[in-house]
Design an enzyme around this catalytic site. Sequence first.
Site, PDB file in Angstrom:
ATOM      1  N   ASN A  46      -2.863  -1.076   7.197  1.00 46.94           N
ATOM      2  CA  ASN A  46      -1.937  -2.764   6.786  1.00 46.94           C
ATOM      3  C   ASN A  46      -0.705  -2.596   7.192  1.00 46.94           C
ATOM      4  OD1 ASN A  46      -1.796  -0.601   4.447  1.00 46.94           O
ATOM      5  ND2 ASN A  46      -1.673  -3.049   3.536  1.00 46.94           N
ATOM      6  N   GLU A  48       1.626  -5.775   6.053  1.00 51.79           N
ATOM      7  CA  GLU A  48       1.995  -6.575   5.953  1.00 51.79           C
ATOM      8  C   GLU A  48       3.564  -7.513   6.547  1.00 51.79           C
ATOM      9  OE1 GLU A  48       2.422  -6.005   1.522  1.00 51.79           O
ATOM     10  OE2 GLU A  48       0.113  -5.318   1.492  1.00 51.79           O
ATOM     11  N   CYS A  57      -5.061  -6.188   8.046  1.00 51.05           N
ATOM     12  CA  CYS A  57      -6.021  -5.544   7.483  1.00 51.05           C
ATOM     13  C   CYS A  57      -5.974  -3.441   8.312  1.00 51.05           C
ATOM     14  CB  CYS A  57      -7.051  -5.484   6.506  1.00 51.05           C
ATOM     15  SG  CYS A  57      -7.420  -6.335   5.469  1.00 51.05           S
ATOM     16  N   GLU A  59      -8.478  -1.698   8.340  1.00 51.86           N
ATOM     17  CA  GLU A  59      -9.972  -1.212   9.281  1.00 51.86           C
ATOM     18  C   GLU A  59      -9.445  -2.507  10.862  1.00 51.86           C
ATOM     19  OE1 GLU A  59      -9.182  -2.554   6.051  1.00 51.86           O
ATOM     20  OE2 GLU A  59     -11.201  -1.835   5.059  1.00 51.86           O
ATOM     21  N   CYS A  90     -12.407  -5.517   2.680  1.00 50.29           N
ATOM     22  CA  CYS A  90     -12.705  -7.536   2.841  1.00 50.29           C
ATOM     23  C   CYS A  90     -13.580  -7.682   2.797  1.00 50.29           C
ATOM     24  CB  CYS A  90     -10.784  -7.671   2.501  1.00 50.29           C
ATOM     25  SG  CYS A  90     -10.664  -7.886   4.301  1.00 50.29           S
ATOM     26  N   CYS A  93     -12.938  -7.962   6.950  1.00 53.88           N
ATOM     27  CA  CYS A  93     -12.932  -6.336   7.459  1.00 53.88           C
ATOM     28  C   CYS A  93     -14.381  -5.994   7.596  1.00 53.88           C
ATOM     29  CB  CYS A  93     -12.337  -5.826   6.755  1.00 53.88           C
ATOM     30  SG  CYS A  93     -10.225  -5.724   7.021  1.00 53.88           S
TER      31      CYS A  93
HETATM   32  N1  THU Z   1      -6.687  -4.515   2.223  1.00 55.84           N
HETATM   33  C1  THU Z   1      -6.947  -3.458   4.090  1.00 55.84           C
HETATM   34  O1  THU Z   1      -6.030  -2.790   4.227  1.00 55.84           O
HETATM   35  N2  THU Z   1      -7.950  -3.352   3.657  1.00 55.84           N
HETATM   36  C2  THU Z   1      -9.095  -3.861   2.987  1.00 55.84           C
HETATM   37  O2  THU Z   1     -10.366  -3.886   2.998  1.00 55.84           O
HETATM   38  C3  THU Z   1      -8.508  -4.654   1.487  1.00 55.84           C
HETATM   39  C4  THU Z   1      -6.794  -4.580   1.724  1.00 55.84           C
HETATM   40  C5  THU Z   1      -4.790  -4.455   2.706  1.00 55.84           C
HETATM   41  C6  THU Z   1      -4.327  -5.325   2.612  1.00 55.84           C
HETATM   42  C7  THU Z   1      -3.044  -6.104   2.014  1.00 55.84           C
HETATM   43  O3  THU Z   1      -2.435  -5.473   2.717  1.00 55.84           O
HETATM   44  C8  THU Z   1      -2.881  -5.259   0.515  1.00 55.84           C
HETATM   45  O4  THU Z   1      -4.410  -4.180   1.154  1.00 55.84           O
HETATM   46  C9  THU Z   1      -3.385  -5.660  -0.233  1.00 55.84           C
HETATM   47  O5  THU Z   1      -5.042  -7.272  -0.591  1.00 55.84           O
END
Ligand code: THU
Length: 137
Positions: A46, A48, A57, A59, A90, A93
Amino acid sequence: MVKSGVLMSLVDTARAVREKAYAPYSNFKVGAAIRATSGTVYAGVNVENVAYPEGTCAEAGAIAAMIAGGDTRIAEVAVIADSPIPVSPCGGCRQKLAEFSDGSVKVTLATTDGLLHQTTVADLLPGVFSADYMTRT
Ligand code: THU
């Protein structure tokens, strides 16, 4: 593309790449690894952003690496985070994974503590939106 020998599982790959996640706002690092049908393994984290909705994310990162690497079909997926129970991809994803996967593709959800949950792309996204909806016969 990442090195992933036969002795290194997809979860191990996701665990290793997770350390590189850029998650200063949530402090929730996620790692993802995809084995394409070619056998090549791709990893993502991920990433940000201070403008929060611009974050991506793990994925999505692994999928982007796969496409850039010339693969378009997923054989297996692993996702890992420092979560109390195996991290759940999520909704967005799930749809992204479905774009490049058969429903039977195995998805391993993991915690850094070693808990694992195995599921499939179809089980993660019942009622997936597909191109079938866009074609009248
Ligand atoms: N996140 C992912 O990278 N993948 C997921 O399937 C769930 C959430 C990340 C997004 C964000 O940077 C952090 O987790 C908190 O939501």
